[in-house]
Design a protein around this motif. Structure first.
Motif, PDB file in Angstrom:
ATOM      1  N   ASN A   9       0.799  -1.241   0.000  1.00 38.43           N
ATOM      2  CA  ASN A   9       0.000   0.000   0.000  1.00 38.43           C
ATOM      3  C   ASN A   9       0.822   1.277   0.000  1.00 38.43           C
ATOM      4  OD1 ASN A   9      -2.223  -1.554  -0.031  1.00 38.43           O
ATOM      5  ND2 ASN A   9      -2.863  -1.164   2.081  1.00 38.43           N
ATOM      6  N   ARG A  10       2.087   1.190   0.407  1.00 36.35           N
ATOM      7  CA  ARG A  10       2.890   2.407   0.538  1.00 36.35           C
ATOM      8  C   ARG A  10       3.059   3.152  -0.781  1.00 36.35           C
ATOM      9  NH1 ARG A  10       8.156   1.414  -1.127  1.00 36.35           N
ATOM     10  NH2 ARG A  10       8.901   3.269  -0.061  1.00 36.35           N
ATOM     11  N   ASN A  11       2.753   2.477  -1.895  1.00 38.42           N
ATOM     12  CA  ASN A  11       2.920   3.131  -3.189  1.00 38.42           C
ATOM     13  C   ASN A  11       1.648   3.773  -3.718  1.00 38.42           C
ATOM     14  OD1 ASN A  11       5.597   3.073  -4.233  1.00 38.42           O
ATOM     15  ND2 ASN A  11       5.474   0.847  -4.059  1.00 38.42           N
ATOM     16  N   PHE A  12       0.550   3.604  -2.992  1.00 37.02           N
ATOM     17  CA  PHE A  12      -0.733   4.087  -3.512  1.00 37.02           C
ATOM     18  C   PHE A  12      -1.190   5.326  -2.737  1.00 37.02           C
ATOM     19  CE2 PHE A  12      -0.302  -0.211  -4.868  1.00 37.02           C
ATOM     20  CZ  PHE A  12      -0.760  -0.174  -6.176  1.00 37.02           C
ATOM     21  N   PRO A  13      -1.157   6.467  -3.387  1.00 36.42           N
ATOM     22  CA  PRO A  13      -1.397   7.700  -2.633  1.00 36.42           C
ATOM     23  C   PRO A  13      -2.835   7.896  -2.156  1.00 36.42           C
ATOM     24  CG  PRO A  13      -1.108   8.190  -4.975  1.00 36.42           C
ATOM     25  CD  PRO A  13      -0.793   6.733  -4.788  1.00 36.42           C
ATOM     26  N   ASP A  14      -3.797   7.118  -2.677  1.00 36.41           N
ATOM     27  CA  ASP A  14      -5.167   7.319  -2.164  1.00 36.41           C
ATOM     28  C   ASP A  14      -5.436   6.450  -0.942  1.00 36.41           C
ATOM     29  OD1 ASP A  14      -5.202   4.917  -3.672  1.00 36.41           O
ATOM     30  OD2 ASP A  14      -7.383   5.048  -3.857  1.00 36.41           O
ATOM     31  N   ILE A  15      -4.436   5.654  -0.535  1.00 32.84           N
ATOM     32  CA  ILE A  15      -4.607   4.795   0.653  1.00 32.84           C
ATOM     33  C   ILE A  15      -3.787   5.396   1.791  1.00 32.84           C
ATOM     34  CG2 ILE A  15      -4.118   2.478   1.577  1.00 32.84           C
ATOM     35  CD1 ILE A  15      -4.424   1.369  -1.215  1.00 32.84           C
ATOM     36  N   GLU A  16      -4.322   5.345   3.010  1.00 39.19           N
ATOM     37  CA  GLU A  16      -3.537   5.784   4.181  1.00 39.19           C
ATOM     38  C   GLU A  16      -2.573   4.651   4.520  1.00 39.19           C
ATOM     39  OE1 GLU A  16      -3.500   8.512   6.449  1.00 39.19           O
ATOM     40  OE2 GLU A  16      -4.687   9.631   4.992  1.00 39.19           O
ATOM     41  N   GLY A  17      -1.562   4.469   3.683  1.00 41.43           N
ATOM     42  CA  GLY A  17      -0.734   3.270   3.812  1.00 41.43           C
ATOM     43  C   GLY A  17       0.618   3.508   4.462  1.00 41.43           C
ATOM     44  N   THR A  18       0.945   4.765   4.734  1.00 40.92           N
ATOM     45  CA  THR A  18       2.254   5.051   5.361  1.00 40.92           C
ATOM     46  C   THR A  18       2.031   5.730   6.710  1.00 40.92           C
ATOM     47  OG1 THR A  18       2.537   7.238   4.385  1.00 40.92           O
ATOM     48  CG2 THR A  18       3.257   5.377   3.039  1.00 40.92           C
ATOM     49  N   SER A  19       3.111   5.904   7.462  1.00 43.49           N
ATOM     50  CA  SER A  19       2.936   6.339   8.860  1.00 43.49           C
ATOM     51  C   SER A  19       2.740   7.842   9.024  1.00 43.49           C
ATOM     52  CB  SER A  19       4.148   5.909   9.676  1.00 43.49           C
ATOM     53  OG  SER A  19       5.298   6.636   9.276  1.00 43.49           O
ATOM     54  N   LYS A  20       3.131   8.627   8.045  1.00 42.52           N
ATOM     55  CA  LYS A  20       3.101  10.098   8.143  1.00 42.52           C
ATOM     56  C   LYS A  20       3.809  10.594   9.413  1.00 42.52           C
ATOM     57  CE  LYS A  20      -0.722  11.233   5.165  1.00 42.52           C
ATOM     58  NZ  LYS A  20      -2.079  11.716   5.017  1.00 42.52           N
ATOM     59  N   LEU A  21       4.883   9.905   9.757  1.00 41.20           N
ATOM     60  CA  LEU A  21       5.641  10.331  10.946  1.00 41.20           C
ATOM     61  C   LEU A  21       6.776  11.292  10.584  1.00 41.20           C
ATOM     62  CD1 LEU A  21       5.751   7.072  13.091  1.00 41.20           C
ATOM     63  CD2 LEU A  21       4.777   9.276  13.752  1.00 41.20           C
ATOM     64  N   SER A  22       6.950  11.572   9.286  1.00 37.89           N
ATOM     65  CA  SER A  22       8.125  12.351   8.877  1.00 37.89           C
ATOM     66  C   SER A  22       8.268  13.717   9.573  1.00 37.89           C
ATOM     67  CB  SER A  22       8.170  12.500   7.358  1.00 37.89           C
ATOM     68  OG  SER A  22       6.920  12.868   6.845  1.00 37.89           O
ATOM     69  N   PRO A  23       7.199  14.511   9.727  1.00 33.75           N
ATOM     70  CA  PRO A  23       7.436  15.788  10.418  1.00 33.75           C
ATOM     71  C   PRO A  23       7.794  15.592  11.894  1.00 33.75           C
ATOM     72  CG  PRO A  23       5.100  15.548   9.831  1.00 33.75           C
ATOM     73  CD  PRO A  23       5.817  14.409   9.197  1.00 33.75           C
ATOM     74  N   TYR A  24       7.200  14.588  12.519  1.00 32.94           N
ATOM     75  CA  TYR A  24       7.499  14.327  13.936  1.00 32.94           C
ATOM     76  C   TYR A  24       8.954  13.881  14.085  1.00 32.94           C
ATOM     77  CZ  TYR A  24       2.389  14.202  14.125  1.00 32.94           C
ATOM     78  OH  TYR A  24       1.057  14.506  14.011  1.00 32.94           O
ATOM     79  N   LEU A  25       9.414  13.079  13.119  1.00 35.70           N
ATOM     80  CA  LEU A  25      10.815  12.655  13.167  1.00 35.70           C
ATOM     81  C   LEU A  25      11.734  13.849  12.947  1.00 35.70           C
ATOM     82  CD1 LEU A  25      10.815   9.275  11.246  1.00 35.70           C
ATOM     83  CD2 LEU A  25      12.004   9.680  13.394  1.00 35.70           C
ATOM     84  N   HIS A  26      11.366  14.693  11.998  1.00 36.63           N
ATOM     85  CA  HIS A  26      12.231  15.844  11.730  1.00 36.63           C
ATOM     86  C   HIS A  26      12.379  16.738  12.967  1.00 36.63           C
ATOM     87  CE1 HIS A  26      14.265  19.220  10.065  1.00 36.63           C
ATOM     88  NE2 HIS A  26      13.345  19.981  10.628  1.00 36.63           N
ATOM     89  N   PHE A  27      11.260  17.027  13.618  1.00 38.74           N
ATOM     90  CA  PHE A  27      11.324  17.927  14.777  1.00 38.74           C
ATOM     91  C   PHE A  27      11.664  17.178  16.070  1.00 38.74           C
ATOM     92  CE2 PHE A  27       9.068  20.582  11.766  1.00 38.74           C
ATOM     93  CZ  PHE A  27       9.677  21.811  11.973  1.00 38.74           C
ATOM     94  N   GLY A  28      11.887  15.892  15.954  1.00 36.47           N
ATOM     95  CA  GLY A  28      12.299  15.124  17.133  1.00 36.47           C
ATOM     96  C   GLY A  28      11.173  14.928  18.132  1.00 36.47           C
ATOM     97  N   GLN A  29       9.930  14.914  17.660  1.00 33.86           N
ATOM     98  CA  GLN A  29       8.837  14.641  18.602  1.00 33.86           C
ATOM     99  C   GLN A  29       8.696  13.141  18.839  1.00 33.86           C
ATOM    100  OE1 GLN A  29       6.278  17.267  16.155  1.00 33.86           O
ATOM    101  NE2 GLN A  29       5.587  18.044  18.126  1.00 33.86           N
ATOM    102  N   ILE A  30       9.361  12.378  17.999  1.00 36.63           N
ATOM    103  CA  ILE A  30       9.509  10.936  18.229  1.00 36.63           C
ATOM    104  C   ILE A  30      10.919  10.600  17.744  1.00 36.63           C
ATOM    105  CG2 ILE A  30       8.672  10.141  15.951  1.00 36.63           C
ATOM    106  CD1 ILE A  30       7.052   7.995  17.565  1.00 36.63           C
ATOM    107  N   SER A  31      11.538   9.587  18.364  1.00 38.45           N
ATOM    108  CA  SER A  31      12.898   9.247  17.921  1.00 38.45           C
ATOM    109  C   SER A  31      12.845   7.973  17.088  1.00 38.45           C
ATOM    110  CB  SER A  31      13.814   9.034  19.133  1.00 38.45           C
ATOM    111  OG  SER A  31      13.478   7.825  19.783  1.00 38.45           O
TER     112      SER A  31
END
Ligand code: FAD
Length: 468
Positions: free
Chosen positions: A229-251
Motif C-alpha cells: 500500500n505504501r505506493n498508492f497515494p489514495d490509501i492511508e498506507g504510510t505512517s506520516k511520521l516524517s514531520p514528527y521525526l524531523h522535529f524530534g517529537q519521536i525518535s
C-alpha cells in the motif's frame, strides 16, 4: 549547586531525550531554552516548518512545565551571544544538547562548544535522532557508503541501536532566577494574512503524544499491508511520521523499539520493509554529514555541466499544480493544502520537474523546503538529487517516469486525483490520467510539455552532459 541549561533544537520531546534525562539526573535546577537562530549562514526554516515549529514548541513547553516544573525560555538571535548573557546571570555550570548533523549546525556547534569550555562550562552532547552516528557506519575501506543497500546491511549487522531511554519521574527542577524570554507569538511563526496554513489544521495534531498515537495507529491498521500500500497515494498506507521525526517529537529508537516489539508479539508483516524505509533517512544523514552541503552541490560532479533549461513559467505551473498532468497536479495541491505529499507522488513530480522540464533540482528542493512540514535538509536534498540523477545511488537520469502510466499504475481509479483536482471529478476513469484525450470538452490545462517531447529533450541533455 549545579544549574544546568538544556538547549532544545530538533529534539522537541521529553521521552527518550538523552540531553534532558542527563540534565535532570545531574543537576539541582534545569533551565530549558529554544533559540531561533536567525544568522545568515544558517539555512532558515521554510514557512510550513515554522508553522509546525510553533505548535511543537507549545507542546514541549507544556510538558516540561507539567512534569518537571521547567520553564522553556524562547530567544531569537545568535546562540553564542545568548549563552554568554544567560551564563553570567544565572551561574550555569553545565549545558546539554542533542546533536544536529546539518553542516551549518555542526560548524556552529563546534565553535560554541569550545567557547563554552574555555569559560569552564561543562558541555555534553548526545545522539537523539539517529540510530547510528553518521561517522560510525563505514565500508571495508573506511569510507562512508554511497549505496543504500550496502549501508543498510552494514547498519543492521554492525550497529545495534541503543535502547529507548526512560524519562525521569515527575520532579521539581525549577530555577528561582528569572531568565528573560521572548514571547513566542512575536516570532511570527504562524502565517496571518494570508493564512495559507488554515487548510493544514484538520490533517495534523502536533504533539509528542500525537506522534506516539500515530505510530500505534499505523501499526494497528496499516503495517500489515505497508509493502504494497505504501505506493498508492489514495490509501492511508504510510505512517506520516516524517514531520514528527524531523522535529524530534519521536525518535527513530522509539519507532524501532515499538516495531520490534510488535514483530515479536504479533509477527506482523510489513515491519521489515518499514524499518528499511526508516534507514533511508539514516542513509540521507550519512550522505549529508560526510559529503556536506548536499543542498547546494551536486553529489556527482559531472552534473555541474548539465545543460539545465530553467524556465519561470513552467516552474510556476508546476508549483501551482497546473502542469497539466493530473497525478502531478494532485501531488502539488496535496502539498499546498496539507504540507505533506505522498512519497510515490514526490518522485513523480520531481521527475517531471528535473527531466521533462529540465529545471535544476535545487528549484524543486527550495519549493519543498518552503512548503513541506517535514522539510529536512538531509532527506530533501538527498531525495531531490536521487530523483534528478545527480545523487548517490541515484535513479539514473535516463530512467524517466512517464506521468501518465505512473498515474495509471498507482492511482488506477483516479481517487487521489479526484480528491485534489476536483475539476476532474467527473472525467471517466479511462481518461483521468490524460484528460486531453477525453471526447467531451473540458477546460483542464494542457500538459506543459508532452511526455514524448519532454523525454527526448531530457535524453538529449543527458547526452550533451556525457559528451562534455
Ligand atoms: P513512511 O513510509 O511511513 O516511512 C517512515 C519514515 O521513514 C519516514 O517518516 C521517513 O523519515 C523515512 N523515509 C521513508 N522514505 C524515505 C525516503 N525515501 N528517504 C528518506 N527517508 C525516508 N522526507 C522527509 O522527511 N523530508 C523531506 O524534506 C523529504 N523530501 C523529499 C523530496 C523528494 C523529491 C522525495 C522523492 C522524497 C522526499 N522525502 C522527504 C522522503 C519521503 O518522501 C518521506 O520521508 C515520506 O514520504 C514521509 O512519509 P511517511 O512518514 O508516511 O513515510
Amino acid at each position: 549547586m549545579i544549574n544546568s541549561l538544556i538547549w532544545f533544537r530538533q529534539d522537541l520531546r521529553i521521552s527518550d531525550n538523552p540531553a534532558l534525562i542527563n540534565a535532570i539526573k545531574n543537576s539541582e535546577t534545569v533551565t530549558a531554552i529554544y533559540i531561533y537562530d536567525d544568522s545568515k549562514n544558517i539555512r532558515q526554516l521554510g514557512g510550513a516548518s515554522k508553522w509546525w515549529l510553533y505548535y511543537a514548541l507549545k507542546d514541549l513547553e507544556k510538558s516540561l512545565k507539567e512534569k518537571y516544573n521547567i520553564t522553556l525560555i524562547y530567544r531569537k538571535g545568535s546562540p553564542s551571544k545568548i549563552f554568554e548573557e544567560i551564563i553570567d546571570k544565572v551561574k550555569i555550570s553545565n549545558i546539554y544538547w542533542n546533536r544536529l548533523y546539518e553542516p551549518y549546525h555542526t560548524e556552529r556547534d563546534e565553535k560554541i562548544k569550545s567557547a563554552l569550555k574555555n569559560k569552564n562550562i561543562e558541555v555534553e552532547s548526545f545522539n537523539a535522532s539517529l540510530l547510528a552516528e553518521p561517522w560510525e557506519v563505514k565500508n571495508g575501506s573506511g569510507n562512508y557508503f554511497k549505496v543504500y543497500t550496502a549501508f543498510y546491511e552494514s547498519s543492521l549487522k554492525n550497529h545495534k541501536p541503543r535502547e529507548v531511554l526512560k524519562a525521569p519521574n515527575k520532579q521539581d527542577k525549577v530555577l528561582k532566577i528569572k531568565v528573560p524570554s521572548d514571547n513566542l507569538e512575536d516570532w511570527g511563526l504562524r502565517p496571518i494574512k494570508p493564512n495559507w496554513a488554515k487548510p493544514f489544521y484538520p490533517y495534523w495534531k502536533i504533539s509528542e503524544e500525537a506522534a506516539q498515537d500515530r505510530l500505534y495507529d499505523f501499526l494497528e491498521n496499516a503495517i500489515a499491508n505497508y509493502s504494497d500500500n505504501r505506493n498508492f497515494p489514495d490509501i492511508e498506507g504510510t505512517s506520516k511520521l516524517s514531520p514528527y521525526l524531523h522535529f524530534g517529537q519521536i525518535s527513530p529508537h522509539q519507532i524501532l523499539s515499538v516495531c520490534n516489539f510488535h514483530k515479536e508479539t504479533k509477527g506482523i508483516e510489513g515491519i521489515d520493509k518499514y524499518i528499511s524505509e526508516v534507514y533511508w533517512r539514516e542513509f540521507s544523514y550519512s550522505l549529508m554529514f560526510n559529503f556536506k552541503h548536499m543542498d547546494t552541490k551536486n553529489f556527482r560532479p559531472e552534473f555541474d555541466n548539465f545543460p539545465w533549461d530553467n524556465n519561470d513559467k513552467t516552474l510556476r505551473a508546476w508549483q501551482k499544480g497546473e502542469a497539466g498532468y493530473p497525478i502531478v497536479d494532485a501531488g502539488m495541491r496535496e502539498l499546498w493544502s496539507t504540507g505533506w505529499m505522498h512519497n510515490r507522488v514526490r518522485m513523480i513530480v520531481g521527475s517531471l520537474l528535473t527531466k521533462h522540464l529540465l529545471t535544476h533540482w535545487s528549484q524543486g528542493e527550495e519549493w519543498f523546503w518552503n512548503t513541506l512540514v517535514d522539510a529536512d535538509l538531509a532527506n530533501n536534498s538527498a531525495s531531490w538529487q536521487w530523483i534528478a540523477g545527480s545523487g548517490a545511488d541515484a535513479s539514473p537520469y535516463f530512467r524517466i517516469f512517464n506521468p501518465i502510466t505512473q498515474g495509471e499504475k498507482f492511482d488506477p481509479k483516479g481517487n487521489y486525483i479526484r480528491k485534489w483536482v476536483p475539476e476532474l471529478k467527473n472525467v471517466p476513469d479511462e481518461y483521468i490520467h490524460k484528460p486531453w484525450e477525453a471526447p467531451l470538452l473540458h477546460n483542464y490545462v494542457k500538459p506543459v510539455i508532452s511526455h514524448e517531447q519532454g523525454r527526448n529533450k531530457a535524453l538529449e541533455s543527458y547526452k550533451k552532459m556525457r559528451n562534455q
